[in-house]
Scaffold this motif. Structure first.
Motif, PDB file in Angstrom:
ATOM      1  N   PHE A 135      -0.423   2.713   4.094  1.00 23.94           N
ATOM      2  CA  PHE A 135      -1.059   3.970   3.712  1.00 23.94           C
ATOM      3  C   PHE A 135      -0.582   5.111   4.608  1.00 23.94           C
ATOM      4  O   PHE A 135      -0.509   6.267   4.169  1.00 23.94           O
ATOM      5  CB  PHE A 135      -2.583   3.851   3.792  1.00 23.94           C
ATOM      6  CG  PHE A 135      -3.200   3.200   2.583  1.00 23.94           C
ATOM      7  CD1 PHE A 135      -2.983   3.723   1.316  1.00 23.94           C
ATOM      8  CD2 PHE A 135      -4.001   2.069   2.703  1.00 23.94           C
ATOM      9  CE1 PHE A 135      -3.546   3.129   0.190  1.00 23.94           C
ATOM     10  CE2 PHE A 135      -4.567   1.469   1.593  1.00 23.94           C
ATOM     11  CZ  PHE A 135      -4.336   1.999   0.334  1.00 23.94           C
ATOM     12  N   ILE A 143      -5.702   7.941   9.102  1.00 20.46           N
ATOM     13  CA  ILE A 143      -4.919   6.724   8.918  1.00 20.46           C
ATOM     14  C   ILE A 143      -4.037   6.462  10.133  1.00 20.46           C
ATOM     15  O   ILE A 143      -3.840   5.317  10.554  1.00 20.46           O
ATOM     16  CB  ILE A 143      -4.084   6.785   7.614  1.00 20.46           C
ATOM     17  CG1 ILE A 143      -3.616   5.385   7.203  1.00 20.46           C
ATOM     18  CG2 ILE A 143      -2.914   7.725   7.743  1.00 20.46           C
ATOM     19  CD1 ILE A 143      -4.710   4.435   6.837  1.00 20.46           C
ATOM     20  N   ILE A 201      -5.034   9.676   1.681  1.00 24.71           N
ATOM     21  CA  ILE A 201      -5.909   9.417   2.824  1.00 24.71           C
ATOM     22  C   ILE A 201      -5.507  10.389   3.922  1.00 24.71           C
ATOM     23  O   ILE A 201      -4.317  10.601   4.171  1.00 24.71           O
ATOM     24  CB  ILE A 201      -5.778   7.961   3.316  1.00 24.71           C
ATOM     25  CG1 ILE A 201      -6.188   6.983   2.219  1.00 24.71           C
ATOM     26  CG2 ILE A 201      -6.646   7.734   4.561  1.00 24.71           C
ATOM     27  CD1 ILE A 201      -6.033   5.525   2.611  1.00 24.71           C
ATOM     28  N   ASN A 202      -6.491  10.987   4.577  1.00 20.00           N
ATOM     29  CA  ASN A 202      -6.197  11.947   5.621  1.00 20.00           C
ATOM     30  C   ASN A 202      -5.223  11.355   6.645  1.00 20.00           C
ATOM     31  O   ASN A 202      -5.459  10.270   7.183  1.00 20.00           O
ATOM     32  CB  ASN A 202      -7.491  12.364   6.315  1.00 20.00           C
ATOM     33  CG  ASN A 202      -7.261  13.448   7.340  1.00 20.00           C
ATOM     34  OD1 ASN A 202      -6.864  13.179   8.460  1.00 20.00           O
ATOM     35  ND2 ASN A 202      -7.523  14.692   6.950  1.00 20.00           N
ATOM     36  N   SER A 203      -4.129  12.054   6.895  1.00 17.99           N
ATOM     37  CA  SER A 203      -3.072  11.541   7.767  1.00 17.99           C
ATOM     38  C   SER A 203      -3.567  11.274   9.180  1.00 17.99           C
ATOM     39  O   SER A 203      -3.159  10.301   9.818  1.00 17.99           O
ATOM     40  CB  SER A 203      -1.902  12.524   7.811  1.00 17.99           C
ATOM     41  OG  SER A 203      -1.269  12.620   6.561  1.00 17.99           O
ATOM     42  N   ILE A 222      -2.941   7.992  -4.044  1.00 20.77           N
ATOM     43  CA  ILE A 222      -4.122   7.700  -3.234  1.00 20.77           C
ATOM     44  C   ILE A 222      -3.954   8.423  -1.899  1.00 20.77           C
ATOM     45  O   ILE A 222      -3.220   7.975  -1.015  1.00 20.77           O
ATOM     46  CB  ILE A 222      -4.290   6.189  -3.005  1.00 20.77           C
ATOM     47  CG1 ILE A 222      -4.389   5.461  -4.351  1.00 20.77           C
ATOM     48  CG2 ILE A 222      -5.527   5.913  -2.154  1.00 20.77           C
ATOM     49  CD1 ILE A 222      -4.390   3.949  -4.231  1.00 20.77           C
ATOM     50  N   GLY A 229      -0.005   3.541  -2.921  1.00 20.84           N
ATOM     51  CA  GLY A 229      -0.584   4.797  -2.473  1.00 20.84           C
ATOM     52  C   GLY A 229       0.111   6.002  -3.066  1.00 20.84           C
ATOM     53  O   GLY A 229      -0.540   6.966  -3.476  1.00 20.84           O
ATOM     54  N   SER A 283       1.182   8.378   3.034  1.00 16.16           N
ATOM     55  CA  SER A 283       0.738   9.743   3.338  1.00 16.16           C
ATOM     56  C   SER A 283       1.919  10.624   3.718  1.00 16.16           C
ATOM     57  O   SER A 283       1.948  11.821   3.409  1.00 16.16           O
ATOM     58  CB  SER A 283      -0.301   9.734   4.472  1.00 16.16           C
ATOM     59  OG  SER A 283       0.294   9.415   5.716  1.00 16.16           O
ATOM     60  N   THR A 285       0.816  -1.213   0.000  1.00 17.82           N
ATOM     61  CA  THR A 285       0.000   0.000   0.000  1.00 17.82           C
ATOM     62  C   THR A 285       0.855   1.270   0.000  1.00 17.82           C
ATOM     63  O   THR A 285       0.401   2.316  -0.481  1.00 17.82           O
ATOM     64  CB  THR A 285      -0.944   0.016   1.203  1.00 17.82           C
ATOM     65  OG1 THR A 285      -0.204  -0.308   2.403  1.00 17.82           O
ATOM     66  CG2 THR A 285      -2.065  -0.987   1.031  1.00 17.82           C
TER      67      THR A 285
END
Length: 229
Positions: free
Chosen positions: A149, A107, A102-104, A100, A95, A153, A91
């Motif tokens: 992920f 996650i 994703i709000n840190s 991709i 990612g 990020s 990922t």
């Protein structure tokens, strides 16, 4: 003389409080500024950044500690660590490469949940509460995906140049694995010493409660950041 379990508990809670303030989302401003200025392939630099992030990543280390806490045979440790590495490598690379986002905070809160989940498993909570034992190999792999992920990020926060992106990502991943091995070696050395003392089984419960508490602190810290940011 202080018991190792109590010392571990104090260390975990203190370290989490300090590291949360020091690293926030794990992107040091000096590193971020340097990465934003460079283009092309920088293999060694990204290996260093990957290793640095894993070694200073208290959330990843806490999860690793929980995973290997009651594993005594190296082949079992190797299986679980490999599943975790497979998950976060997949990922992390996907990612970043496919952007991709994703709000840190979210996650990282899920990563904190993974710490709580494993600590509860070590405490035998699922068998007492639900009467069954979850598949921890599968859980380790799945949580590895979320940890990946979290790593992606961090890299996206670096705003890495697309020039040389794939080699730099691979270098970062190599660094992450090196950092993971270094952290794992330190944990195994400490655990190996502690397991030879009579206090290990006596204070294993306390230590895992400390790990669980650290996980809840991480969740609370990240969710607070999410709602106030």
């Amino acid at each position: 003389m202080k018991h190792p379990g109590r010392v571990l508990g104090v260390f975990l809670l203190t370290s989490l409080a300090l590291w949360s303030q020091a690293f926030a989302h794990g992107v040091a401003e000096g590193d971020k500024g340097y990465i934003q200025e460079i283009t092309g392939v920088h293999f060694i630099e990204f290996i260093y950044l990957g290793a640095k992030h894993m070694v200073t990543g208290y959330d990843h280390i806490l999860f690793l500690l929980g995973v290997i806490f009651f594993l005594y045979k190296m082949k079992h440790i190797a299986i679980y660590v490999s599943l975790f590495a497979l998950g976060h490598s997949t990922t992390m690379l996907a990612g970043v490469y496919f952007n991709i986002g994703i709000n840190s905070y979210i996650i990282d809160a899920i990563i904190g949940l993974s710490v709580v989940y494993k600590a509860l498993d070590n405490l035998g909570a699922y068998q007492r509460w639900f009467g069954f034992q979850p598949n921890m190999k599968l859980a380790t792999l799945v949580f590895g995906f979320f940890h990946g992920f979290g790593l992606s990020s961090k890299i996206l926060d670096y705003e890495v140049s697309p020039d040389g992106l794939l080699p730099n990502l691979l270098a970062f991943n190599i660094g992450v694995e090196i950092g993971q091995l270094l952290a794992l070696a330190a944990i195994l050395i400490a655990m190996g010493y502690w397991r030879r003392t009579p206090s290990f089984l006596k204070h294993a419960y306390t230590a895992n409660v400390a790990v669980m508490s650290a996980g809840f602190m991480l969740i609370g810290y990240q969710l607070t950041g999410y709602f106030v940011s």
